[in-house]
Design a protein around this motif. Structure first.
Motif, PDB file in Angstrom:
ATOM      1  N   SER A 128       0.861  -1.178   0.000  1.00  0.00           N
ATOM      2  CA  SER A 128       0.000   0.000   0.000  1.00  0.00           C
ATOM      3  C   SER A 128       0.896   1.226   0.000  1.00  0.00           C
ATOM      4  O   SER A 128       1.905   1.262   0.701  1.00  0.00           O
ATOM      5  CB  SER A 128      -0.875   0.018   1.260  1.00  0.00           C
ATOM      6  N   ASP A 129       0.548   2.204  -0.786  1.00  0.00           N
ATOM      7  CA  ASP A 129       1.302   3.457  -0.819  1.00  0.00           C
ATOM      8  C   ASP A 129       2.775   3.239  -1.184  1.00  0.00           C
ATOM      9  O   ASP A 129       3.674   3.694  -0.486  1.00  0.00           O
ATOM     10  CB  ASP A 129       1.175   4.179   0.533  1.00  0.00           C
ATOM     11  N   LEU A 130       3.000   2.510  -2.278  1.00  0.00           N
ATOM     12  CA  LEU A 130       4.367   2.266  -2.735  1.00  0.00           C
ATOM     13  C   LEU A 130       5.009   3.577  -3.189  1.00  0.00           C
ATOM     14  O   LEU A 130       4.389   4.363  -3.897  1.00  0.00           O
ATOM     15  CB  LEU A 130       4.375   1.273  -3.896  1.00  0.00           C
TER      16      LEU A 130
ATOM     17  N   GLU B 149      -0.081  -2.245  -6.287  1.00  0.00           N
ATOM     18  CA  GLU B 149      -0.664  -1.531  -5.137  1.00  0.00           C
ATOM     19  C   GLU B 149      -1.819  -2.321  -4.557  1.00  0.00           C
ATOM     20  O   GLU B 149      -2.701  -2.774  -5.285  1.00  0.00           O
ATOM     21  CB  GLU B 149      -1.177  -0.157  -5.569  1.00  0.00           C
TER      22      GLU B 149
END
Length: 142
Positions: free
Chosen positions: A101-103, A140
């Motif tokens: 998540s939130d790469l 994601e």
């Protein structure tokens, strides 16, 4: 200058056991001679694992320093052998797959590029005999 020495010993049939400087051992074998009773690693496939391991260690180290977290990371390496003997990899494609998540794509790309272009010695060795291509995939989580 650093020197590494390994010892490889014939065990049976088409099977060898090899150590490494850390003292760990692994089994190498000829898959074409396996009738179901041999276990271990094929030498050429192990080269691809070495490539992934080298660059993967670089990437994880760099991402840690950059404080860029990923939930999961894997690499898929495909090597194409020449048709004639001695058969060697003349084309290698390495896919870096990142999950989370939130790469932080910019940091991930920077870490991969630093490994590919500067730090990974195994990558440089492969470049001496093969066309090496890389790809980065971001996955994601929702």
């Amino acid at each position: 200058m650093t020197t590494n020495t390994i010892t490889t010993v014939w065990k049976e049939k088409m099977q060898f056991e090899s150590d490494n400087p850390s003292g760990h051992k692994l089994t190498l074998y000829d898959a074409s001679a396996d009738n179901g009773d041999l276990q271990g690693y094929g030498p050429k496939a192990l080269m691809l694992s070495s490539l992934a391991g080298c660059t993967g260690l670089d990437v994880v180290s760099l991402l840690t320093k950059m404080r860029a977290e990923v939930e999961d990371f894997k690499m898929v390496v495909t090597g194409e052998l020449t048709d004639e003997h001695p058969k060697f990899y003349h084309k290698v494609h390495l896919v870096y797959q990142f999950y989370g998540s939130d790469l932080q794509e910019d940091k991930i790309k920077k870490a991969v590029n630093l490994s590919v272009e500067r730090y990974c010695g195994v990558m440089e060795m492969f470049r001496q005999f093969a066309e090496v291509t890389t790809e980065i995939q971001m996955h994601e989580n929702e």
